[in-house]
Each structure stands twice: as structure tokens, then as C-alpha cells.
Design a protein around this motif. Structure first.
Motif, PDB file in Angstrom:
ATOM      1  N   ILE A   1       0.839  -1.200   0.000  1.00 13.26           N
ATOM      2  CA  ILE A   1       0.000   0.000   0.000  1.00 13.26           C
ATOM      3  C   ILE A   1       0.872   1.248   0.000  1.00 13.26           C
ATOM      4  CG2 ILE A   1      -1.836   1.260   1.190  1.00 13.26           C
ATOM      5  CD1 ILE A   1      -2.686  -1.546   0.258  1.00 13.26           C
ATOM      6  N   GLU A   2       0.597   2.164  -0.933  1.00 14.65           N
ATOM      7  CA  GLU A   2       1.255   3.463  -0.908  1.00 14.65           C
ATOM      8  C   GLU A   2       0.468   4.417  -0.026  1.00 14.65           C
ATOM      9  OE1 GLU A   2       3.140   5.807  -4.380  1.00 14.65           O
ATOM     10  OE2 GLU A   2       1.225   6.825  -4.016  1.00 14.65           O
ATOM     11  N   VAL A   3       1.194   5.197   0.793  1.00 13.06           N
ATOM     12  CA  VAL A   3       0.576   6.237   1.610  1.00 13.06           C
ATOM     13  C   VAL A   3       1.397   7.513   1.464  1.00 13.06           C
ATOM     14  CG1 VAL A   3      -0.302   4.540   3.257  1.00 13.06           C
ATOM     15  CG2 VAL A   3       1.890   5.672   3.722  1.00 13.06           C
ATOM     16  N   SER A   4       0.798   8.614   1.884  1.00 10.12           N
ATOM     17  CA  SER A   4       1.535   9.881   1.846  1.00 10.12           C
ATOM     18  C   SER A   4       2.334  10.101   3.124  1.00 10.12           C
ATOM     19  CB  SER A   4       0.585  11.050   1.599  1.00 10.12           C
ATOM     20  OG  SER A   4      -0.344  11.163   2.662  1.00 10.12           O
ATOM     21  N   SER A   5       1.866   9.519   4.247  1.00 12.02           N
ATOM     22  CA  SER A   5       2.604   9.649   5.501  1.00 12.02           C
ATOM     23  C   SER A   5       2.058   8.654   6.513  1.00 12.02           C
ATOM     24  CB  SER A   5       2.510  11.078   6.052  1.00 12.02           C
ATOM     25  OG  SER A   5       1.169  11.410   6.362  1.00 12.02           O
ATOM     26  N   ILE A   6       2.827   8.460   7.584  1.00 11.80           N
ATOM     27  CA  ILE A   6       2.409   7.626   8.715  1.00 11.80           C
ATOM     28  C   ILE A   6       2.380   8.518   9.945  1.00 11.80           C
ATOM     29  CG2 ILE A   6       2.930   5.618  10.140  1.00 11.80           C
ATOM     30  CD1 ILE A   6       4.457   4.426   7.785  1.00 11.80           C
ATOM     31  N   ARG A   7       1.241   8.570  10.622  1.00  8.79           N
ATOM     32  CA  ARG A   7       1.102   9.393  11.814  1.00  8.79           C
ATOM     33  C   ARG A   7       1.820   8.757  13.013  1.00  8.79           C
ATOM     34  NH1 ARG A   7      -5.394  10.563  11.282  1.00  8.79           N
ATOM     35  NH2 ARG A   7      -5.306  12.189   9.664  1.00  8.79           N
ATOM     36  N   ALA A   8       1.964   9.540  14.065  1.00 11.92           N
ATOM     37  CA  ALA A   8       2.659   9.061  15.258  1.00 11.92           C
ATOM     38  C   ALA A   8       1.952   7.864  15.888  1.00 11.92           C
ATOM     39  CB  ALA A   8       2.785  10.193  16.278  1.00 11.92           C
ATOM     40  N   ASP A   9       0.625   7.774  15.715  1.00 10.65           N
ATOM     41  CA  ASP A   9      -0.114   6.645  16.288  1.00 10.65           C
ATOM     42  C   ASP A   9      -0.127   5.423  15.374  1.00 10.65           C
ATOM     43  OD1 ASP A   9      -1.818   7.437  14.271  1.00 10.65           O
ATOM     44  OD2 ASP A   9      -3.553   7.810  15.555  1.00 10.65           O
ATOM     45  N   GLY A  10       0.572   5.508  14.245  1.00 10.44           N
ATOM     46  CA  GLY A  10       0.641   4.382  13.317  1.00 10.44           C
ATOM     47  C   GLY A  10      -0.428   4.374  12.256  1.00 10.44           C
ATOM     48  N   SER A  11      -1.386   5.269  12.321  1.00  9.02           N
ATOM     49  CA  SER A  11      -2.408   5.326  11.272  1.00  9.02           C
ATOM     50  C   SER A  11      -1.786   5.845   9.979  1.00  9.02           C
ATOM     51  CB  SER A  11      -3.591   6.188  11.699  1.00  9.02           C
ATOM     52  OG  SER A  11      -3.182   7.506  12.013  1.00  9.02           O
TER      53      SER A  11
END
Length: 506
Positions: free
Chosen positions: A135-145
Motif C-alpha cells: 500500500i502506498e501512503v503519503s505519511s504515517i502518523r505518530a499513532d501508526g495510522s
């Protein structure tokens, strides 16, 4: 590349190269990847996987995967894996020439599926287990989402069901796309389903990021690579004439009180004809329109900028390079006007029917009675796939199909006695438009439809031929309700295969 895109320290420790990530995918796996019409697909892991598969094949060892996505992707995914014969089965939609050739040569199994069905059929277990999600994402948040990129597609389902997950964090994707997504976690399996609480195209009913159990994420790959951006050609005369007929029809429906001045939510397929229609809407003075569709393309950005369109809902983008740069420059403007949803919501039949979408899609051919073939050339050679056109055609307020009246320099007629493959039955088709005219098929019997399609939509080079077939069928068919001469019904297609033209003597 900056680590600011990976704010979860646990996942930052799992950053590896694309080759190391690809080594985690084993022969025979079912692999689900992100991507929808060339946006938001993984850019590096598929390339590394193709190289690995090629090495196996060079050593005489078998290696193929079953590949699932949201819709079409790009040469860096479908293309490279097809070229090394790395795909055993592909679904639900493809548009890659290398994959298409192998499908039509019988070397790659392909399952053409309604896009609204893919997530639920995966949950039902129809496709077996999902071994790996990429899966491509633009970013990963601090909570892992996980903040999606420029498409959402089936990513929620892939992350929920995959045994292991590989994430590509693509810094090319605009960081400010965060907040544009609406990921709904309220779906359930029968018999526990509840109504989806979406009653307006711009309603937000979910979350702005994807959830994933961090223990399933086995690798994170940093990338910086562009989506596939295909330029759109300027509308030709045929596209502009088709658009003019359709705009005139919509204006007439408004004047008769069958549509509000703001129309109903628009759904539009991808291509030059839909872009011409969208441009025509702006030029005709329509304002405060909405869109509930699968894909945002150049024309919808134009409508949002000039105020013709108030807001739009989609699951992905299909933008030219110029439009993509415009999108990035003015993301704050578009973020408040565009909602990106999961594919199972953007294409959900219940919502499409509830909203009363005006659905505009392309076709390869239609027959005398309004049956439409949108996928197969000469009945057996797949072009791309049905995509979401069936989801919208069966459930929309208006189901409109658009096409030039001929193809291949006039050697093929888009109106034929009988379609060589049926994707949309006559029961699901309201309007057919070619550059010759518009046929409103609502409320008409099969014979009435036939006369109107011959008169309004057929090219002059084929009009007399089609009228002759219909007249003879009226007198010599087995029944008179839907007259056909079975010995001739597909003769036009066979003639093209034999001579290169549907015209007699061609």
C-alpha cells in the motif's frame, strides 16, 4: 528523504529497501496492492518484485502471484509484472497494454469484476486469503495510522485482511492531502449490515486515515516517485458534438421539471468525451453542481475552480501533468471541496440510487435495443474492464452511454444489430449519445428503441444497413417483441474480422 513522513518510531525501525521488501513476497501468494486509475499505487516494490520473479524464471523456477488492486494502475506495477509473466490472475480492472496482450493471448487469467463488489467479495472469501498487501501512503502518523495518497480504492479491505503488510511512503505525494480522505469503518457482513449514513455527496462519515495493526506491517519503503500522469488530448469535433447533444438534453430536462437547476450528482468516466461534457456544463451556465464519482479528472478541477461545481466525491484521481501541478499548488482550496472515499463507498449501489446520480460512461458498441458492450472488441478481446460503469448504470437516475458512431477510420460501427458482448443490458441503459445525435430510450419498447437508435445515433454509412436488418427481422424473426435474424445478428463483426470492415464489400 525526510523521516517526517514516518512519525511512528516503531515503523521507522522497519524501513528497508524495495528489494528487501519484495523478498517477503513468496511464489503463489495472493497480493493486494493499492492504486486506482494510475494514482496512489506502489512505485518501487512491484519493480523489485518483477526483478526477483525474472531471476526465478531465468533459473527455471516458477514464480507468479495473484494480483488484486482497486482498478487500473501503471506500467511500474501491472506492466513490469506482466512482462516477466509474474501474474497468474488479475482482478478487477486493468488498462496496461502488456497485461492486456497476455490476457487476450490466454497467458494471464483475468476476472472482470464490478468495482463495488471487490471489497465485499474479498470479505466473503470468494478470492481466498490475502497473503500480502502493498500500500502506498503519503505519511504515517505518530499513532501508526496511515494517511492515504491520491487514491483510497480498496486499501481499507487490503489492510484489514492481509496477513502481512508492506507500506510505501511516497514523498512525491503532497503531504497536505491529509484531511481530504473519508475512510468509513461502519460496513458489516450480512446479516448485520446497517444503512450507510451518507445522504449528500460531501458528507463525511468516516476517518481521515487508514487503520492497520502495526504488528502486521513487516516493511516500510521510502519512495519519491510520481503517479502515472497521462495527458488528455483536446476534445475533437465528435467529442464536442456529443457533449453539445447531452448538454441540450440536460437543459431540456431542467426546463421540463424533471431535473433541478443544479442537476443531480454527476458521475463521469475517464476520457476526452467526459472532459468535453464537463467543459460544456460550465459554458452552458450551470452552477452549484455536485459530483459523486470514482475519479476526479482535469475537467472536474476546472469546474471546481470556476464555481460550476461546489464539491466532488471520489476514490482517486486521473489528472494530466498540468492538472496535477494545479492540484498541488492549490491543495487548500481543493481539500475543502473534494472528499476521497473507499471504493466500496464511492461505488456503493445503495448510495448511488439514493443520491440519484447522473451517470456518464463510454462504450464500445450498442445494439438495436440498447444493450451495451463496454469491455470486449469483437466479443472476445478484452479492452480494459467494466470498472464501475455497471455500479452506476444500474443504480443511477440516468444511465448515459457516450461514443463516436464509428471506430477504426469508419470500418467499425458503434451501433450494430446485436452486441458481441453484453455488459449493460437494455434494462440499465437510459440514453445513448453519438456525434450523430441523442436517443432517449426511457419508456420505450424494444422496437421503439430500435427505430430511435437507427434514426438518431447511427452513422450515415451504416444507417441504411441497420434499417434493412431491422426491417427484415420484423418479418422473419422467431418472435416480434425483440426481432433478430439469428443467422445474421453477429455477421457485421464476422465481416470485420474477415475483411477489415463492417461494410459489405469492405
Amino acid at each position: 528523504m525526510s523521516s517526517e513522513r514516518i512519525l511512528d518510531s516503531r515503523l521507522r525501525e522497519r524501513v528497508v529497501s524495495a528489494a528487501e521488501a519484495a523478498d517477503l513476497i513468496q511464489p503463489g501468494e495472493t497480493v493486494a496492492m493499492s492504486g486506482f486509475t494510475g494514482s496512489g499505487y506502489p512505485k518501487q516494490v512491484p519493480l523489485a518484485l518483477a526483478e526477483r520473479i525474472d531471476r526465478y524464471h531465468q533459473a527455471g523456477q516458477p514464480f507468479q502471484i495473484r494480483l488484486l488492486t482497486g482498478a487500473s494502475t501503471a506500467p511500474e506495477l501491472d506492466g513490469v509484472l506482466a512482462k516477466v509473466d509474474g501474474i497468474a490472475l488479475r482482478l478487477p480492472f486493468q488498462a496496461d497494454p502488456d497485461a492486456r496482450k497476455r490476457i487476450n493471448d490466454g497467458r494471464l487469467e483475468y476476472m472482470d469484476t464490478h468495482l463495488s463488489h471487490v471489497a465485499q467479495h474479498t470479505w466473503f472469501g470468494f478470492y481466498g486469503d490475502i497473503d500480502t498487501a502493498v500500500i502506498e501512503v503519503s505519511s504515517i502518523r505518530a499513532d501508526g495510522s496511515l494517511v492515504p495518497a491520491t487514491s483510497v480504492g480498496n486499501n481499507k479491505t487490503w489492510l484489514d485482511l492481509a496477513r502481512k503488510v508492506i507500506i510505501e511512503v511516497n514523498e512525491w505525494q503532497p503531504r497536505d492531502v491529509e484531511g481530504m480522505h473519508d475512510v468509513y469503518y461502519g460496513t458489516a457482513l450480512p446479516p448485520h449490515r446497517k444503512p450507510i449514513p451518507l445522504v449528500n455527496p460531501n458528507d463525511r462519515i468516516g476517518e481521515t486515515a487508514l487503520r492497520c495493526d502495526p504488528d502486521k506491517i513487516v516493511a516500510v519503503v521510502r519512495t519519491d516517485a510520481a503517479d502515472r500522469n497521462s495527458p488528455f488530448n483536446p476534445p475533437d469535433a465528435a467529442s464536442e458534438q456529443i457533449a453539445a447533444y447531452l448538454i441540450e438534453f440536460l437543459q431540456r430536462e431542467v426546463s421540463r421539471g424533471r431535473l433541478p437547476a443544479q442537476l443531480l450528482p454527476l458521475q463521469s468516466g475517464v476520457g476526452n468525451i467526459p472532459n468535453a461534457v464537463l467543459a460544456g456544463l460550465a459554458a452552458s451556465g450551470f452552477r452549484d453542481l455536485t459530483a459523486y464519482t470514482e475519479v476526479i479528472q482535469d475537467g472536474m478541477l476546472d469546474l471546481l475552480r470556476d464555481g460550476t461545481l461546489k464539491h466532488a466525491s471520489c476514490t482517486g484521481f486521473a489528472l494530466s501533468p498540468e492538472a496535477n501541478e494545479e492540484f498541488k499548488r492549490n491543495l487548500d482550496f481543493y481539500r475543502s471541496r473534494i472528499v476521497m472515499r473507499t471504493q466500496e463507498i464511492s461505488n456503493h449501489p445503495e448510495i448511488i440510487r439514493r443520491l440519484g446520480c447522473i451517470c456518464m460512461n463510454g462504450m464500445i458498441e450498442a445494439d438495436l435495443y440498447g444493450n451495451v458492450n463496454s469491455t470486449h472488441v469483437m466479443g472476445s478481446r478484452i479492452q480494459n474492464g467494466i470498472g464501475g460503469s455497471g455500479d452506476f448504470a444500474r443504480n443511477g437516475y440516468l444511465s448515459i452511454f457516450l461514443s463516436p458512431s464509428t471506430a477504426k477510420q469508419g470500418s467499425i460501427s458503434a451501433l450494430v444489430p446485436m452486441v458481441s458482448h453484453v455488459d449493460h443490458t437494455e434494462h440499465d441503459v437510459s440514453i445513448i449519445v453519438t456525434e450523430q445525435g441523442l436517443a432517449d430510450l426511457r419508456g420505450l419498447s424494444p422496437k421503439q428503441r430500435a427505430r430511435l437508435l437507427i434514426e438518431r445515433c447511427t452513422h450515415p454509412d451504416y444507417r441504411d444497413l441497420l434499417a434493412d436488418y431491422y426491417d427484415r427481422a420484423l418479418h422473419h424473426s422467431y418472435g416480434r417483441h425483440t426481432p433478430h435474424l439469428l443467422a445474421e445478428a453477429l455477421s457485421w463483426h464476422q465481416r470485420w474480422l474477415d475483411t477489415g470492415s463492417m461494410q459489405p464489400g469492405g
